[in-house]
Every structure is written in structure tokens, then in C-alpha cells.
Design a protein around this motif. Structure first.
Motif, PDB file in Angstrom:
ATOM      1  N   GLN A  13       0.849  -1.183   0.000  1.00  0.00           N
ATOM      2  CA  GLN A  13       0.000   0.000   0.000  1.00  0.00           C
ATOM      3  C   GLN A  13       0.889   1.240   0.000  1.00  0.00           C
ATOM      4  O   GLN A  13       1.718   1.436   0.886  1.00  0.00           O
ATOM      5  CB  GLN A  13      -0.916   0.032   1.228  1.00  0.00           C
ATOM      6  N   LEU A  14       0.742   2.065  -1.023  1.00  0.00           N
ATOM      7  CA  LEU A  14       1.511   3.298  -1.136  1.00  0.00           C
ATOM      8  C   LEU A  14       0.791   4.404  -0.378  1.00  0.00           C
ATOM      9  O   LEU A  14      -0.355   4.726  -0.677  1.00  0.00           O
ATOM     10  CB  LEU A  14       1.677   3.687  -2.608  1.00  0.00           C
ATOM     11  N   LEU A  15       1.477   4.988   0.600  1.00  0.00           N
ATOM     12  CA  LEU A  15       0.861   6.018   1.424  1.00  0.00           C
ATOM     13  C   LEU A  15       0.868   7.385   0.751  1.00  0.00           C
ATOM     14  O   LEU A  15       0.017   8.219   1.025  1.00  0.00           O
ATOM     15  CB  LEU A  15       1.574   6.104   2.783  1.00  0.00           C
ATOM     16  N   GLY A  16       1.849   7.609  -0.123  1.00  0.00           N
ATOM     17  CA  GLY A  16       1.912   8.883  -0.834  1.00  0.00           C
ATOM     18  C   GLY A  16       2.046  10.063   0.105  1.00  0.00           C
ATOM     19  O   GLY A  16       2.865  10.065   1.018  1.00  0.00           O
ATOM     20  N   PHE A  17       1.199  11.081  -0.113  1.00  0.00           N
ATOM     21  CA  PHE A  17       1.231  12.307   0.701  1.00  0.00           C
ATOM     22  C   PHE A  17       0.033  12.364   1.641  1.00  0.00           C
ATOM     23  O   PHE A  17      -0.597  13.408   1.786  1.00  0.00           O
ATOM     24  CB  PHE A  17       1.250  13.536  -0.211  1.00  0.00           C
ATOM     25  N   GLN A  18      -0.272  11.244   2.296  1.00  0.00           N
ATOM     26  CA  GLN A  18      -1.439  11.189   3.164  1.00  0.00           C
ATOM     27  C   GLN A  18      -1.290  12.069   4.401  1.00  0.00           C
ATOM     28  O   GLN A  18      -2.276  12.380   5.065  1.00  0.00           O
ATOM     29  CB  GLN A  18      -1.717   9.749   3.591  1.00  0.00           C
ATOM     30  N   ASN A  19      -0.052  12.463   4.715  1.00  0.00           N
ATOM     31  CA  ASN A  19       0.142  13.354   5.863  1.00  0.00           C
ATOM     32  C   ASN A  19      -0.313  14.778   5.550  1.00  0.00           C
ATOM     33  O   ASN A  19      -0.498  15.594   6.451  1.00  0.00           O
ATOM     34  CB  ASN A  19       1.617  13.366   6.266  1.00  0.00           C
ATOM     35  N   LEU A  20      -0.522  15.083   4.265  1.00  0.00           N
ATOM     36  CA  LEU A  20      -0.984  16.414   3.856  1.00  0.00           C
ATOM     37  C   LEU A  20      -2.446  16.322   3.414  1.00  0.00           C
ATOM     38  O   LEU A  20      -2.796  16.595   2.260  1.00  0.00           O
ATOM     39  CB  LEU A  20      -0.118  16.952   2.710  1.00  0.00           C
ATOM     40  N   LEU A  21      -3.308  15.967   4.345  1.00  0.00           N
ATOM     41  CA  LEU A  21      -4.701  15.677   4.008  1.00  0.00           C
ATOM     42  C   LEU A  21      -5.421  16.885   3.419  1.00  0.00           C
ATOM     43  O   LEU A  21      -6.226  16.751   2.506  1.00  0.00           O
ATOM     44  CB  LEU A  21      -5.447  15.188   5.259  1.00  0.00           C
ATOM     45  N   GLY A  22      -5.135  18.069   3.922  1.00  0.00           N
ATOM     46  CA  GLY A  22      -5.818  19.253   3.439  1.00  0.00           C
ATOM     47  C   GLY A  22      -5.297  19.770   2.112  1.00  0.00           C
ATOM     48  O   GLY A  22      -5.868  20.708   1.534  1.00  0.00           O
ATOM     49  N   TRP A  23      -4.222  19.161   1.601  1.00  0.00           N
ATOM     50  CA  TRP A  23      -3.590  19.644   0.374  1.00  0.00           C
ATOM     51  C   TRP A  23      -3.719  18.661  -0.788  1.00  0.00           C
ATOM     52  O   TRP A  23      -3.115  18.860  -1.839  1.00  0.00           O
ATOM     53  CB  TRP A  23      -2.102  19.920   0.630  1.00  0.00           C
ATOM     54  N   GLN A  24      -4.478  17.604  -0.595  1.00  0.00           N
ATOM     55  CA  GLN A  24      -4.562  16.563  -1.617  1.00  0.00           C
ATOM     56  C   GLN A  24      -5.072  17.095  -2.963  1.00  0.00           C
ATOM     57  O   GLN A  24      -4.498  16.799  -4.019  1.00  0.00           O
ATOM     58  CB  GLN A  24      -5.491  15.432  -1.137  1.00  0.00           C
ATOM     59  N   ASN A 271      12.528  12.392   1.799  1.00  0.00           N
ATOM     60  CA  ASN A 271      12.729  11.517   0.636  1.00  0.00           C
ATOM     61  C   ASN A 271      11.699  11.791  -0.455  1.00  0.00           C
ATOM     62  O   ASN A 271      12.026  11.808  -1.655  1.00  0.00           O
ATOM     63  CB  ASN A 271      12.635  10.046   1.051  1.00  0.00           C
ATOM     64  N   LYS A 272      10.448  12.023  -0.056  1.00  0.00           N
ATOM     65  CA  LYS A 272       9.386  12.276  -1.030  1.00  0.00           C
ATOM     66  C   LYS A 272       9.610  13.606  -1.754  1.00  0.00           C
ATOM     67  O   LYS A 272       9.416  13.700  -2.972  1.00  0.00           O
ATOM     68  CB  LYS A 272       8.023  12.243  -0.342  1.00  0.00           C
ATOM     69  N   VAL A 273      10.025  14.614  -0.999  1.00  0.00           N
ATOM     70  CA  VAL A 273      10.284  15.925  -1.611  1.00  0.00           C
ATOM     71  C   VAL A 273      11.440  15.827  -2.608  1.00  0.00           C
ATOM     72  O   VAL A 273      11.368  16.361  -3.726  1.00  0.00           O
ATOM     73  CB  VAL A 273      10.593  16.979  -0.525  1.00  0.00           C
ATOM     74  N   ILE A 274      12.509  15.122  -2.214  1.00  0.00           N
ATOM     75  CA  ILE A 274      13.656  14.939  -3.118  1.00  0.00           C
ATOM     76  C   ILE A 274      13.217  14.186  -4.377  1.00  0.00           C
ATOM     77  O   ILE A 274      13.599  14.532  -5.499  1.00  0.00           O
ATOM     78  CB  ILE A 274      14.790  14.182  -2.400  1.00  0.00           C
ATOM     79  N   SER A 275      12.395  13.151  -4.199  1.00  0.00           N
ATOM     80  CA  SER A 275      11.947  12.345  -5.332  1.00  0.00           C
ATOM     81  C   SER A 275      11.104  13.145  -6.307  1.00  0.00           C
ATOM     82  O   SER A 275      11.140  12.871  -7.521  1.00  0.00           O
ATOM     83  CB  SER A 275      11.149  11.134  -4.835  1.00  0.00           C
ATOM     84  N   VAL A 276      10.341  14.109  -5.809  1.00  0.00           N
ATOM     85  CA  VAL A 276       9.515  14.940  -6.690  1.00  0.00           C
ATOM     86  C   VAL A 276      10.385  15.672  -7.709  1.00  0.00           C
ATOM     87  O   VAL A 276      10.001  15.836  -8.874  1.00  0.00           O
ATOM     88  CB  VAL A 276       8.676  15.939  -5.862  1.00  0.00           C
ATOM     89  N   PHE A 277      11.574  16.088  -7.295  1.00  0.00           N
ATOM     90  CA  PHE A 277      12.446  16.853  -8.196  1.00  0.00           C
ATOM     91  C   PHE A 277      12.872  16.020  -9.401  1.00  0.00           C
ATOM     92  O   PHE A 277      12.836  16.501 -10.535  1.00  0.00           O
ATOM     93  CB  PHE A 277      13.684  17.362  -7.440  1.00  0.00           C
ATOM     94  N   TYR A 278      13.300  14.757  -9.163  1.00  0.00           N
ATOM     95  CA  TYR A 278      13.796  13.991 -10.308  1.00  0.00           C
ATOM     96  C   TYR A 278      12.732  13.160 -11.006  1.00  0.00           C
ATOM     97  O   TYR A 278      12.998  12.592 -12.068  1.00  0.00           O
ATOM     98  CB  TYR A 278      14.997  13.109  -9.934  1.00  0.00           C
ATOM     99  N   THR A 279      11.524  13.084 -10.465  1.00  0.00           N
ATOM    100  CA  THR A 279      10.455  12.360 -11.156  1.00  0.00           C
ATOM    101  C   THR A 279       9.424  13.295 -11.792  1.00  0.00           C
ATOM    102  O   THR A 279       8.745  12.900 -12.750  1.00  0.00           O
ATOM    103  CB  THR A 279       9.705  11.421 -10.193  1.00  0.00           C
ATOM    104  N   VAL A 280       9.297  14.514 -11.287  1.00  0.00           N
ATOM    105  CA  VAL A 280       8.266  15.435 -11.772  1.00  0.00           C
ATOM    106  C   VAL A 280       8.858  16.713 -12.367  1.00  0.00           C
ATOM    107  O   VAL A 280       8.470  17.132 -13.457  1.00  0.00           O
ATOM    108  CB  VAL A 280       7.280  15.801 -10.632  1.00  0.00           C
ATOM    109  N   VAL A 281       9.821  17.314 -11.665  1.00  0.00           N
ATOM    110  CA  VAL A 281      10.311  18.639 -12.059  1.00  0.00           C
ATOM    111  C   VAL A 281      11.255  18.577 -13.260  1.00  0.00           C
ATOM    112  O   VAL A 281      11.035  19.255 -14.270  1.00  0.00           O
ATOM    113  CB  VAL A 281      11.005  19.341 -10.866  1.00  0.00           C
ATOM    114  N   THR A 282      12.331  17.770 -13.164  1.00  0.00           N
ATOM    115  CA  THR A 282      13.320  17.754 -14.260  1.00  0.00           C
ATOM    116  C   THR A 282      12.761  17.234 -15.591  1.00  0.00           C
ATOM    117  O   THR A 282      13.167  17.730 -16.648  1.00  0.00           O
ATOM    118  CB  THR A 282      14.578  16.953 -13.876  1.00  0.00           C
TER     119      THR A 282
END
Length: 323
Positions: A13-24, A271-282
Motif C-alpha cells: 500500500q503506497l501512502l503517498g502524501f497522506q500526511n498532507l490531508l488538506g492539500w490533496q 525523501n518524497k520531496v527529493i523524489s519529486v524533483f527527479y520524477t516530476v520537475v526535471t
């Protein structure tokens, strides 16, 4: 004493960004926008380079392959991230997780090799212009592209194979938005020392060596630029190379900080923030930096647009006249 009966994990089960419930909803909109722009921008590059015969140089051949790669690379992770944000958590079977891991490593490694090859191409074009057509002939260009893809295919096998051999006894909740190496190793109930060291060595071999080769190419390019007598020529070349180097540094820097650090575990949120850079931004920055700031490419886009619009107007006029 009877051996302990351990149940084997069959799905994650991938939790993703579940800690940011108000920002989904906002995150979904942002990542969807990035994904659509990435696909559109890279598709435009592929189509324009294919349509315009003036863009048949090695530089645009590399760029076309990089754009094709970026489409698949970002599609390996971002659609699942969007599904996770839309459904408050997403379940992935064990084989599907291993498949995603393989393709992520495969495309990521291939991008490293292609970026190094592109830097070498620019080095030859700027530092050895008289020998460029011989050193970077069409055959040599295709050979570099082929080696990049084939080496990437082979690179993806080792990490995915070693991770698949680990024991996963539970829990099965991955605190990430895709099946990545660090969170999977943290979930394993068997020893991961050998796997971690093998991935560490592989990361150094791919990431650090490719980054150093790319950096060396740009060092020689900069030293050559400094000898250009024209100030405007120096500034124009510096602007282009600086933008290229900025994107390369973001990509390699975030990848190295994630994978070239054995026994050093950052928090899952970092880790998730770092991963966003090389999977989404670049993947979005690459088409912008490598093509949309290129004069020849922009002229080719305008030419093809005018031609397509002219054909469309002719068809509409023809329909009107026949009525």
C-alpha cells in the motif's frame, strides 16, 4: 522450538502524501498540470525534430531520444501518484511493484547515460568544431544512443532482482508515492546489507561517473567559451550552457542525495520531496531548457505551425467552395 511462521507480503500500500490531508486536491492539480505539460512538451520536441529536416543533427537526435525517454520515465511514477492523491491511498501487487521499480531504474539510468552523451556532443561542437562532423558522425551518434539504452536496460535488472529476493513479512505500507529502493529495503524483514551495498556501488558507477563526465565536458566548454573574443557571443553561450548545467545538477544532485548514501536514512517526508524533483520537475524542465530556448527549434515550431494552419485553412476553404 518450532520455526516462526511468517506470512509473505503479496501487495503493498503506497501512502503517498497522506500526511498532507488538506492539500490533496491542490497537489493533484499541480502534479497533473506538470505531467500534462511534460508529455505535451516532449511530444512537441519529437514531432518537430521528425518533421523539420534542418534539425537532423546529432544534438537533436539526442534530444529526441531524451524526450521519448522523459515521457516514459515520468509516466512510470506520476500516474500512480495522481491515482494515490485521488483515492486516498493505492494498493500495488508485489509483481507490479517490482515492475515499476525496474522501469524506474531502467529509465533513470538511461537518462544519466544520455545526458553524459549530450554533454560530450556539446563539448565536441564547441571545443573541436573542425573535427565535429567526423567525431560525431551519424553512425557514432546512433552508437552512443544505442549504448545508452542497452546499458540502461541492463542496469535496471540488478536492483529489481535483488529487491525481489528479499523477504517481506509485513507491514506492507510503503511511505512513499512509488516503489522506490530505500522504503522497500526498510520494509524487508531479512538482512539488506548486501543489497544495500550492491545498490550503493551501482549508484556510484552510474550516477557519480556520469555526473563527473558531464561536469568535465562543461568545464572544457566553459574554458573554451572564455576564449571567445565577442562579449555577446560569450554571454549567449554561457546562458545556454548554464541552463543545461543547472538542470543536470538538479537531476544528479537529487538522485545522488537519495541513492549514494549507505546506512543513512532521511525522513520519509524529505525523501518524497527529493523524489519529486527527479520524477516530476526535471522531466518538465528538460524540454524547456534544451529546446524552447533554442532559436533554430523555435523557428522550426513556427514553420510547422504555419504549414499545418495553411493546410487546415485550405481544407476548410475547399469544403466551403464545394458546398
Amino acid at each position: 522450538m518450532e520455526p516462526q511462521n511468517l506470512s509473505k507480503v503479496t501487495e503493498f500500500q503506497l501512502l503517498g502524501f497522506q500526511n498532507l490531508l488538506g492539500w490533496q486536491a491542490l497537489l493533484f492539480a499541480i502534479f497533473l498540470c506538470f505531467y500534462l505539460l511534460t508529455i505535451t512538451g516532449n511530444m512537441v520536441i519529437i514531432i518537430v525534430v521528425s518533421e523539420d529536416p534542418r534539425l537532423r543533427s546529432p544534438m537533436y537526435t539526442f534530444l529526441q531520444h531524451l524526450s521519448f525517454l522523459e515521457i516514459w520515465y515520468t509516466s512510470t511514477t506520476v500516474p500512480l501518484l495522481l491515482a494515490n492523491l485521488a483515492s486516498w491511498g493505492h494498493t500495488l501487487s508485489f509483481p507490479a511493484c517490482m515492475a515499476q521499480l525496474y522501469f524506474f531504474v531502467f529509465f533513470g539510468a538511461t537518462e544519466c547515460f544520455l545526458l553524459a552523451a549530450m554533454a560530450y556532443d556539446r563539448y565536441l561542437a564547441i571545443c573541436s568544431p573542425l573535427h565535429y562532423s567526423v567525431l560525431m558522425s551519424p553512425d557514432n551518434c546512433i552508437a552512443l544512443v544505442t549504448v545508452s539504452w542497452v546499458t540502461g536496460v541492463g542496469t535496471g535488472f540488478l536492483p529489481s532482482l535483488m529487491i525481489s529476493k528479499l523477504d517481506f513479512c509485513g507491514p506492507n505500507r510503503i511511505n512513499h508515492f512509488f516503489c522506490d529502493l530505500p522504503p522497500l529495503m526498510q520494509l524487508s524483514c531479512s538482512s539488506v546489507y548486501v543489497t544495500e551495498m550492491a545498490i550503493f556501488v551501482l549508484s556510484i558507477a552510474v550516477l557519480c561517473i556520469c555526473f563527473l563526465l558531464t561536469l568535465m565536458s562543461y568545464v572544457f566548454i566553459v574554458s573554451s567559451i572564455l576564449r571567445i573574443p565577442s562579449t555577446s557571443g560569450r554571454m549567449k553561450t554561457f546562458s545556454t550552457c548554464g541552463s543545461h548545467l543547472a538542470v543536470v545538477t538538479i537531476y544528479y544532485g537529487t538522485m545522488i542525495s537519495m541513492y549514494v548514501r549507505p546506512n543513512a536514512h532521511l525522513s520519509p517526508e524529505i525523501n518524497k520531496v527529493i523524489s519529486v524533483f527527479y520524477t516530476v520537475v526535471t522531466p518538465l524542465l528538460n524540454p524547456v531548457i534544451y529546446s524552447l530556448r533554442n532559436k533554430d527549434f523555435k523557428e522550426a515550431v513556427r514553420k510547422i505551425t504555419r504549414m499545418k494552419c495553411g493546410i487546415y485553412r485550405a481544407k476548410v476553404t475547399g469544403r466551403v467552395l464545394t458546398q
